[in-house]
Design a protein around this motif. Structure first.
Motif, short mmCIF file in Angstrom:
data_model
loop_
_atom_site.label_atom_id
_atom_site.label_comp_id
_atom_site.label_asym_id
_atom_site.label_seq_id
_atom_site.Cartn_x
_atom_site.Cartn_y
_atom_site.Cartn_z
N GLY A 9 0.82 -1.20 0.00
CA GLY A 9 0.00 0.00 0.00
C GLY A 9 0.85 1.25 0.00
O GLY A 9 2.09 1.20 -0.02
N TRP A 10 0.16 2.41 0.02
CA TRP A 10 0.82 3.72 0.09
C TRP A 10 0.82 4.19 1.53
O TRP A 10 -0.14 3.96 2.27
N SER A 11 1.89 4.88 1.92
CA SER A 11 1.99 5.40 3.28
C SER A 11 2.45 6.84 3.27
O SER A 11 3.11 7.29 2.32
N ASP A 12 2.09 7.55 4.32
CA ASP A 12 2.52 8.95 4.43
C ASP A 12 3.92 9.07 5.01
O ASP A 12 4.45 10.19 5.13
N LYS A 13 4.54 7.93 5.40
CA LYS A 13 5.90 7.94 5.92
C LYS A 13 6.69 6.83 5.23
O LYS A 13 6.12 5.79 4.88
N PRO A 14 7.99 7.01 5.05
CA PRO A 14 8.79 5.95 4.43
C PRO A 14 8.79 4.69 5.31
O PRO A 14 8.76 4.78 6.54
N PRO A 15 8.79 3.51 4.73
CA PRO A 15 8.83 2.28 5.52
C PRO A 15 10.18 2.13 6.23
O PRO A 15 11.19 2.70 5.82
N VAL A 16 10.15 1.36 7.31
CA VAL A 16 11.36 1.12 8.10
C VAL A 16 11.63 -0.38 8.12
O VAL A 16 10.82 -1.15 8.68
N ASP A 17 12.72 -0.80 7.53
CA ASP A 17 13.10 -2.22 7.47
C ASP A 17 11.97 -3.08 6.91
O ASP A 17 11.68 -4.18 7.40
N GLY A 18 11.32 -2.57 5.89
CA GLY A 18 10.26 -3.33 5.24
C GLY A 18 8.95 -3.35 6.00
O GLY A 18 8.02 -4.08 5.61
N LYS A 19 8.85 -2.57 7.06
CA LYS A 19 7.64 -2.52 7.88
C LYS A 19 7.00 -1.13 7.77
O LYS A 19 7.68 -0.13 7.48
N ILE A 20 5.71 -1.09 8.01
CA ILE A 20 5.02 0.21 8.07
C ILE A 20 5.56 0.97 9.26
O ILE A 20 5.65 0.44 10.38
#
Length: 738
Positions: free
Chosen positions: A251-262
């Motif tokens: 999906g799309w998120s308003d923050k960059p993912p961290v280690d492949g996690k939301i």
């Protein structure tokens, strides 16, 4: 002869002296009259045909000028004419300024300026006044009188200068101007809220970090939108028979993912979500969304080009499908008042993972019409990234969905050693002293999962229980018993089970099938993103990954489901505490309680087929996680005092006062005053007024300020006394001459 002549001359001299004395007495009387008349007021000299204004002495010694259009008259006519010309010029200037101010006010939002000025006219200080640019009068104007009058000057109106000439019209309106001041336009209501600017959605959003070209390249694109209802849209295509599952878009998120996690606290959006959902305040020049991907190899590393390298990367990454970091909660979202709905809450305490609820025992409850019902809800929470990966259930070419392709042709054995399919067990453990209905109805809610079995558990032994539809239709106890209850548009599944006296019940759930590649019935049970109804305040993606729940239907729910059943029949279908047991618990005053526990466990079987000699499959256990502990008990009700008769006051005899004799006063003779002779005042001459042609409206009924007598009486009395004094002197002179 000479003596006779002297005598005659003496008489003449005496008569002349008397006449002179009489004239002197009369002069004294007239002088006294004029003196006392002038002691009250000062009358200014008047010109013929002009109105006189009498200025009375005020307490604050400030002379006020009347606004009747009159002018002060000085003894010098030239000075008066000069004053009149100056006044005419002033009023013209005032009117001009008023017109100019009104024109400015029409195009300005500023209110008319006000100023306080002190006027002087004819040497007299005028009162302090406030003038406005409108130049309108706020008081009524008095018309000029053609006769001489005595009146007290009034304060000058705020908007009329003290120097208004006599030519000013007497019909000047007293109301406020009809035009609305510029500071409060008539078309704008006072206090109206400012309009909220509409959010702008006509623009671009940077879509960052999209894997494409068979998981070899990560690119950024720009999404162009025009309205808030535009959908965010799908990412760049990432095809490949095997290579596509290496980087699965979540999906799309308003923050960059961290280690492949939301990222913590970040939001997650589906391609079906609207631009307005992601950007409620509109989009600007720096609006961004980040692609979130589940990667079987390193998050930021492209998948190797070689087949062998790709195979090893996929094989080592199969454990990324593990379902970990799970939680299960019992009645976490249920208020303490609602857990035991038919009794009143006494106390709730939470200590660590234990929640204790004590209600007040009700002796009037029973086991038929008013039971001690228990409402239970369990929630299963998993990591959001894993939850979305499970919903996506990535597809591998000819193999099918990675997590559910083994459902096809599978018997779904309940043996604990069978790890050939993906499932989750939701376990509910009820206290042995709770009453479990013979037929228990519940509701499951989840977008990715659906029930396959209801199991009665006793230790290591498990039994598949019979399933019923919401209409009480028996559906059997096979792997297909729930099939007809599952919808591909509604996440809820309502069902009934035959409990057979089990206090430990497990609901086993599997993933919703997507068609013939993972289902023997070829049923499509998967709820598409476009069919998801977002929860309030949530996106479609956030709604998909919410906790799946299992709850018992309450008596109110059952009454809606079975409206023809009686209250007694409905009460037999709920989990409850027997009345005798509730009384027993109340005797311990909350020391003894009944407990409800839960847990979650299961298995993940991920299968991506084969690459050469490499088998891309793995069985990943879902470790058992215990829930919180719910403790339920009762306390005794407060003792009620025995009713006491209302005390009645002792009757008291009426106390009457002793009769008292009437005391009458002694008769007194009437005392009449001695008759007094009527004293009539001597007739006094009436003084003539000095003005003959024009009537002066003096008020003779008023009293003098100091004597307390009327003007006419005082003057006549003084004059009479003077005449009497003169007559007395005349008599004395005659006696001396005789």
């Amino acid at each position: 002869m000479k003596e006779m002549k002297r005598k005659v001359n003496g008489d003449k001299t005496s008569r002349h002296s008397i006449k002179r004395h009489q004239l002197g007495v009369v002069g004294v009387a007239v002088t006294a009259m004029v003196f006392f008349a002038n002691s009250e007021v000062n009358i200014h000299a008047l010109e013929t045909g002009e109105t006189a204004t009498v200025i009375a002495s005020e307490t604050n010694n400030t002379a006020n000028i009347s606004n009747n259009g009159t002018r002060l008259v000085s003894s010098d006519r030239g000075s008066a004419e000069s004053t009149r010309a100056s006044q005419t010029s002033n009023i013209n200037n005032t009117n001009s300024a008023s017109n100019s101010s009104n024109k400015v006010a029409e195009g300005s939002s500023e209110s008319p300026a006000t100023s306080t000025e002190t006027k002087e006219a004819g040497g007299l200080a005028g009162s302090s006044e406030t003038t406005t640019a409108s130049g309108q009068a706020n008081d009524s104007l008095e018309s000029a009188s053609p006769t001489r009058s005595r009146r007290v000057a009034r304060s000058t109106p705020a908007s009329i200068p003290a120097s208004t000439p006599t030519s000013a019209p007497a019909s000047t309106p007293t109301s406020a101007p009809a035009s609305t001041p510029a500071s409060t336009p008539a078309s704008t209501p006072t206090g109206a809220p400012a309009s909220t600017p509409t959010a702008n959605y006509n623009g671009s959003v940077s879509l960052i970090g999209q894997w494409t070209n068979e998981s070899r390249v990560k690119n950024d694109t720009v999404g162009n939108y025009t309205t808030g209802t535009d959908k965010l849209g799908s990412p760049l295509a990432n095809p490949g028979l095997f290579r596509g599952i290496a980087k699965t878009f979540l999906g799309w998120s308003d923050k960059p993912p961290v280690d492949g996690k939301i990222a913590e606290g970040a939001r997650l959006f589906s391609p079906e979500d609207t631009v307005a959902t992601a950007f409620p305040n509109g989009i600007g020049g720096d609006s961004k969304l980040y692609g979130v991907y589940s990667s079987l190899n390193d998050q930021d590393t492209p998948l190797p080009d070689s087949t062998f390298g790709m195979g090893l990367s996929l094989l080592s990454g199969m454990d990324k499908f593990a379902i970990e970091d799970n939680k299960v909660k019992i009645d976490a979202g249920v208020k303490a008042d609602d857990v035991l709905p038919n009794t009143n809450l006494n106390e709730e305490t939470i200590t660590g993972d234990t929640r204790k609820i004590l209600d007040v025992y009700k002796p009037e409850n029973n086991d038929t019409t008013k039971v001690n019902e228990v409402v239970l809800t369990s929630e299963f929470e998993m990591d959001k990234t894993t939850a979305m990966l499970v919903y996506r259930n990535p597809h591998v070419g000819y193999v099918g969905p990675v997590l559910s392709n083994t459902y096809k042709g599978n018997n779904f054995s309940i043996d604990k050693n069978d790890k050939t399919y993906t499932y989750v067990d939701l376990n509910v453990n009820l206290d042995k002293d709770m009453v479990v209905p013979d037929k228990f109805f519940a509701e499951f809610n989840g977008y990715s999962w659906r029930p396959v079995y209801a199991l009665g558990v006793n230790g290591e032994n498990k039994e598949v229980l019979n399933v019923f539809s919401p209409s009480d239709l028996a559906l059997g106890n096979t792997k297909d018993s729930f099939n007809s209850l599952v919808s591909n548009t509604d996440p809820k599944v309502t069902f009934g089970i035959e409990t057979k006296g089990y206090k430990n019940i497990t609901i086993r759930v599997i993933l919703r099938s997507s068609g013939d590649q993972d289902s023997d019935s070829r049923a499509n049970e998967r709820i598409a993103e476009s069919d998801v109804v977002a929860d309030e305040g949530k996106s479609i993606a956030e709604t998909i990954v919410r906790n799946m729940t299992l709850r018992s239907l309450t008596s109110a729910d059952l009454k809606k489901l079975f409206p023809t059943k009686s209250d007694e029949e409905i009460n037999k279908m709920v989990i409850r505490i027997a009345q005798d047991k509730a009384k027993e618990l109340a005797e311990t005053n909350g020391q003894t309680v009944l407990t409800v526990k839960g847990s979650v466990e299961g298995n993940v079987f991920a299968n991506a087929g084969r690459i050469s000699f490499l088998t891309l499959s793995s069985a990943l256990p879902i470790k058992k996680v215990e829930s919180n502990v719910l403790e339920l008990g009762y306390v005794k009700p407060d003792p009620q005092p025995n009713p006491q008769p209302n005390p009645q006051p002792n009757p008291q005899p009426d106390v009457k006062p002793n009769p008292q004799p009437d005391v009458k006063p002694d008769p007194q003779p009437d005392v009449k005053p001695d008759p007094q002779p009527d004293v009539k005042p001597d007739p006094q001459p009436q003084p003539r007024t000095q003005v003959e042609k024009k009537k002066v409206d003096y008020d003779y009924s008023k009293r003098l300020a100091k004597t307390g007598t009327s003007k006419n009486d005082s003057l006549l009395a003084i004059g009479g006394l003077s005449i009497l004094g003169g007559i007395g002197l005349l008599s004395k002179r005659r006696k001396e001459q005789d």
